[in-house]
Design an enzyme around this catalytic site. Structure first.
Site, PDB file in Angstrom:
ATOM      1  N   SER A  61       0.782  -0.704  -0.251  1.00  8.02           N
ATOM      2  CA  SER A  61      -0.128  -0.039   0.009  1.00  8.02           C
ATOM      3  C   SER A  61       0.950   1.475   0.092  1.00  8.02           C
ATOM      4  O   SER A  61       1.672   1.977  -0.944  1.00  8.02           O
ATOM      5  CB  SER A  61      -0.964  -0.265   1.154  1.00  8.02           C
ATOM      6  N   LYS A  81       3.790   1.879  -2.505  1.00  8.64           N
ATOM      7  CA  LYS A  81       3.939   3.597  -3.247  1.00  8.64           C
ATOM      8  C   LYS A  81       5.976   3.847  -3.247  1.00  8.64           C
ATOM      9  O   LYS A  81       6.367   3.873  -4.424  1.00  8.64           O
ATOM     10  CB  LYS A  81       3.174   4.297  -2.994  1.00  8.64           C
ATOM     11  N   TRP A 141     -10.324  -0.038  -4.410  1.00  2.00           N
ATOM     12  CA  TRP A 141      -9.475   1.118  -4.395  1.00  2.00           C
ATOM     13  C   TRP A 141      -8.603   1.131  -5.048  1.00  2.00           C
ATOM     14  O   TRP A 141      -8.429   2.114  -5.021  1.00  2.00           O
ATOM     15  CB  TRP A 141      -9.823   1.627  -2.155  1.00  2.00           C
ATOM     16  N   HIS A 156      -7.332  -6.089   1.128  1.00  2.00           N
ATOM     17  CA  HIS A 156      -6.486  -5.212   0.984  1.00  2.00           C
ATOM     18  C   HIS A 156      -5.273  -5.296   2.478  1.00  2.00           C
ATOM     19  O   HIS A 156      -5.696  -5.629   2.968  1.00  2.00           O
ATOM     20  CB  HIS A 156      -6.480  -3.207   0.988  1.00  2.00           C
TER      21      HIS A 156
HETATM   22  C1  GTR Z   1      -5.231   3.855   2.126  1.00  2.00           C
HETATM   23  C2  GTR Z   1      -5.306   5.258   0.896  1.00  2.00           C
HETATM   24  C3  GTR Z   1      -3.821   3.859   0.177  1.00  2.00           C
HETATM   25  C4  GTR Z   1      -3.634   3.217   0.528  1.00  2.00           C
HETATM   26  C5  GTR Z   1      -3.765   2.676   1.899  1.00  2.00           C
HETATM   27  C6  GTR Z   1      -2.754   2.069   3.108  1.00  2.00           C
HETATM   28  O1  GTR Z   1      -5.866   4.352   3.227  1.00  2.00           O
HETATM   29  O2  GTR Z   1      -5.841   5.698   0.279  1.00  2.00           O
HETATM   30  O3  GTR Z   1      -3.323   5.012  -0.685  1.00  2.00           O
HETATM   31  O4  GTR Z   1      -2.516   4.087   1.223  1.00  2.00           O
HETATM   32  O5  GTR Z   1      -4.786   3.675   2.935  1.00  2.00           O
HETATM   33  O6  GTR Z   1      -1.277   2.512   3.206  1.00  2.00           O
HETATM   34  O7  GTR Z   1      -2.950   1.056   3.700  1.00  2.00           O
END
Ligand code: GTR
Length: 392
Positions: free
Chosen positions: A229, A233, A320, A371
């Site tokens: 996540s 990035k 998402w 996620h």
């Molecule tokens: C979320 C965000 C994502 C991602 C995520 C994470 O809230 O919108 O871009 O970075 O967090 O890091 O788990």
């Protein structure tokens, strides 16, 4: 009656949510061409890519999204804090190291946890996790074990495994993120293209690489950098910046990670900049609701990592992070890999759920589930590393 406005607001919200995940609402878009220089020259070979276009694209990402990456510092020191030769019931050597970096009277310290397998020839290839979750996930004592960092599984596969926590570089908080790397580079805070938290985390990954180059037990030419996540990035940005990382793995990295911004599917640039104003540089805010004005898209971030292998993952319930947009970013990076004579084996459309494409230089899977980073993901990271490290 307040009930009517409430119902209207609720309906609006439900419609907006549905649109976020409606493939038919993805607008028509044209991606910037990674192989066309700013002066209009067509890139036809590795030389022009590396000498002209790659530096140009790297600069565009620095200036418009992630911020500059300062490379200068006064000194770096590695202090062994703990060594347990028979950790993990004898399977591995545990080494905890403090990496301290000094500049202009300021310093920052990274705590690195590293397990090195005992029964394989050394130096060993290593997986490095940029940890954006709890520190307990990488418990050196192994009282706690997490599938997010399945150290035993990685050790059993003949790899070393390491991790550092993002908070050592920049707390993940809009009010306190400056307390870390940014103390060393205060000028960054004034610049519209100055680094912020994600830049600071990526900078930290490079300092861990500095340490690996001095650590005789690990093979610094075989480091697989991984992150989930926001950490994913960061793994992309770190590998784009620092070509010493041999493999890049980006897990559910989504918007401003491996997913194409122009699809405007799931998380949008405006949303990420509003919720996390401390991640990207100030210039990035100009692209809120204006994705098409960006001079880059995320396929070009992957292209910056060429010719090194990149593995990107998603999860079916994590729309998402736009699984299709991630697959398409990989596909659109293929032509830069082709300059190096490397052909990816990615199919023309996204593979079925749980069907991993690990033999390809650009690898991908979309796992069933949420996620997260799981054992399923790690099993395929290991498979991917087995294939690509052995090829070298
Ligand atoms: C979320 C965000 C994502 C991602 C995520 C994470 O809230 O919108 O871009 O970075 O967090 O890091 O788990």
């Amino acid at each position: 009656m307040k009930i009517i406005p409430f119902i209207l607001a609720l309906l609006c919200c439900i419609t907006a949510q549905a649109q976020q995940y409606d493939e038919s609402k993805v607008p028509a878009y044209t991606l910037p061409d990674p192989l066309l220089t700013l002066s209009g020259q067509r890139v036809k070979n590795v030389r022009t890519w590396e000498k002209v276009r790659r530096p140009e694209v790297l600069r565009l990402f620095e200036d418009n999204i992630y911020g500059q990456m300062p490379h200068d510092f006064d000194s770096i020191r590695f202090t062994t804090l703990r060594e347990e030769p028979r950790a993990m019931e004898g399977k591995a050597l545990l080494k905890e190291t403090r990496i301290s970096v000094y500049r202009a009277g300021q310093s920052v310290s990274i705590h690195l946890t590293l397990f090195i397998p005992n029964n394989v020839p050394r130096p060993v290839p290593v997986f490095l996790l940029i940890n954006n979750r709890g520190k307990n996930i990488t418990d050196p004592d192994r009282k706690e074990k997490s599938p997010f960092w399945p150290a035993e599984v990685v050790i059993d596969s003949g790899y070393a495994i390491a991790a550092f926590h993002v908070s050592d570089l920049a707390p993940d908080n809009k009010d306190t993120f400056v307390n870390g790397v940014l103390q060393l580079y205060p000028g960054q805070l004034q610049a519209a293209n100055g680094m912020k938290a994600i830049g600071a985390w990526a900078w930290g990954a490079a300092r861990v690489m500095d340490y690996f180059e001095k650590e005789p037990l690990v093979n610094a030419s075989k480091v697989a950098l991984t992150g989930h996540s926001r950490g994913g990035k960061t793994s992309l940005w770190a590998a784009a910046q620092d070509q010493r990382f041999a493999i890049c793995i980006t897990n559910c990295s989504g918007n401003s990670g491996a997913a194409l911004a122009r699809r405007q599917f799931g998380e949008r640039v405006s949303r990420i900049n509003t919720t996390f104003p401390h991640w990207f540089n100030d210039n990035y805010k100009k692209y809120n609701d204006r994705e098409n004005d960006l001079p880059v898209d995320q396929h070009m971030l992957i292209a910056l990592i060429a010719p090194r292998p990149v593995y990107a993952t998603n999860a079916t319930k994590d729309l998402w992070a736009d699984p299709t947009g991630t697959f398409l970013a990989l596909k659109n990076a293929e032509k830069v890999y082709a300059l190096y004579g490397l052909k990816s084996n990615l199919p023309s459309t996204p593979p079925a759920t749980n069907a991993a494409v690990a033999t390809s230089i650009l690898g991908y899977h979309n796992r069933e589930g949420e996620h997260d980073m799981t054992l399923f993901d790690w099993t395929h990271f290991i498979q991917f590393a087995n294939i690509h490290f052995r090829k070298r």
